[in-house]
Scaffold this motif. Structure first.
Motif, PDB file in Angstrom:
ATOM      1  N   ILE A 126      -9.471   2.137  -6.688  1.00 42.51           N
ATOM      2  CA  ILE A 126      -8.056   2.480  -6.437  1.00 42.51           C
ATOM      3  C   ILE A 126      -6.958   1.814  -7.581  1.00 42.51           C
ATOM      4  O   ILE A 126      -7.256   0.442  -7.711  1.00 42.51           O
ATOM      5  N   LEU A 128      -3.667   1.272  -9.044  1.00 41.30           N
ATOM      6  CA  LEU A 128      -2.215   1.391  -8.939  1.00 41.30           C
ATOM      7  C   LEU A 128      -1.273   2.331  -9.923  1.00 41.30           C
ATOM      8  O   LEU A 128      -0.535   3.105  -9.448  1.00 41.30           O
ATOM      9  N   VAL A 131      -1.750   5.869  -8.609  1.00 42.77           N
ATOM     10  CA  VAL A 131      -1.084   6.060  -7.312  1.00 42.77           C
ATOM     11  C   VAL A 131       0.421   6.076  -7.602  1.00 42.77           C
ATOM     12  O   VAL A 131       1.273   6.924  -7.010  1.00 42.77           O
ATOM     13  N   ARG A 158       2.022   0.293  -4.446  1.00 44.54           N
ATOM     14  CA  ARG A 158       0.997  -1.050  -4.006  1.00 44.54           C
ATOM     15  C   ARG A 158       0.984  -1.005  -2.484  1.00 44.54           C
ATOM     16  O   ARG A 158      -0.171  -1.144  -1.841  1.00 44.54           O
ATOM     17  N   CYS A 161      -1.772   1.658  -1.929  1.00 40.96           N
ATOM     18  CA  CYS A 161      -3.043   1.241  -2.255  1.00 40.96           C
ATOM     19  C   CYS A 161      -3.451   0.327  -1.166  1.00 40.96           C
ATOM     20  O   CYS A 161      -4.887   0.297  -0.807  1.00 40.96           O
ATOM     21  N   LEU A 177      -9.688  -2.267  -6.573  1.00 38.06           N
ATOM     22  CA  LEU A 177      -8.286  -2.115  -7.177  1.00 38.06           C
ATOM     23  C   LEU A 177      -7.647  -2.610  -8.485  1.00 38.06           C
ATOM     24  O   LEU A 177      -8.412  -3.608  -8.946  1.00 38.06           O
TER      25      LEU A 177
END
Length: 277
Positions: A126, A128, A131, A158, A161, A177
């Motif tokens: 994942i 950030l 996203v 955040r 995530c 992450l």
């Protein structure tokens, strides 16, 4: 059509057919039928036994192969359990939540993807930055200036995530992450990650030399490429992680597989003795 008093007309006489018998407006009214004698079936012919009725097959419903699957809800990730003293921790087969920290050009995304690809247990990556860029129209790019809009979108990314990581972990899928977390800025600090993921998150800092991140940044394109001045400024702030107690990997002279192996070694120590952060 209907007559003057609203009674239905009898059905029309069809050519070639006899007139309908017994039809009357009352026969079209609702209500229970008048009782009458039940019809009597004719007796069977001599010498023939009546054929018993065939059993009716019970309809079966096809199994629902795409039914609803109950998934455990994602709660805060607890601290990883400390293995027995006689057994060494194996980070490649343990369900983990890892946060890879570093400046732009540190190789966070490349190392995180490689590490996730080569584990013995299901693992998700994942990012950030990825996203954050889910927002298309109205994207608040921090490179255009850090303001209330970019901060709000950062916080939202955040939290998203963290929500995804908790749900992956609750269903047996490890997570790694990556984010450029600054040691001197609470807004983009570790506190938010700990709050959204849980105390079991294992942070690791990836911090190569300045000349390395400048070279890697020069190979980027689009809004992922920063100016040399911005890269140097971010790298200088990341040096604040020294002395923080977090594990730091200087991958200046390592390729991606070598860095992933060192990351496994660092995580094995973190599992045995989780860092205080």
């Amino acid at each position: 059509m209907q007559d003057a008093v609203g009674s239905p007309l009898p059905p029309p006489h069809q050519p070639g057919q006899g007139p309908t018998t017994g039809w009357s407006p009352a026969g079209q009214q609702s209500g229970p039928p008048h009782p009458g004698p039940a019809p009597v079936p004719p007796p069977p012919a001599p010498g023939f036994a009546p054929t018993p009725p065939l059993p009716q097959a019970v309809p079966r419903h096809a199994p629902d192969t795409t039914g609803h699957i109950q998934l455990p809800p994602g709660g805060p990730v607890p601290m990883p359990s400390t293995p027995p003293a006689q057994a060494a921790a194996d980070p490649t087969s343990t369900t983990l939540a890892v946060l890879l920290i570093g400046p732009a050009g540190a190789g966070k995304t490349s190392v995180a993807k490689y590490w996730a690809d080569h584990r013995r247990v299901p693992t998700a990556h994942i990012s950030l930055d990825d996203v954050r860029e889910w927002v298309r129209s109205g994207f608040a790019d921090p490179q255009s200036g850090w303001n209330d809009h970019s901060e709000a979108q950062y916080r939202l990314a955040r939290r998203t995530c963290g929500f995804a990581a908790r749900n992956f972990l609750a269903n047996g899928i490890s997570c790694i992450l990556d984010d450029a977390v600054f040691p001197d800025r609470p807004v983009v600090g570790l506190g938010g990650w700990k709050r959204h993921v849980g105390p079991g998150l294992l942070p690791v800092v990836l911090l190569p030399g300045l000349e390395i991140v400048l070279e890697r940044n020069a190979e980027r394109s689009g809004n992922r490429r920063l100016t040399d001045e911005e890269v140097a400024r971010i790298h200088g702030r990341m040096a604040g992680w020294y002395g923080s107690g977090l594990p730091i990997i200087d991958n200046s002279h390592m390729d991606v597989p070598q860095t992933a192996q060192v990351l496994n070694d660092v995580l094995a120590r973190s599992i045995a003795s989780p860092p205080n952060w």
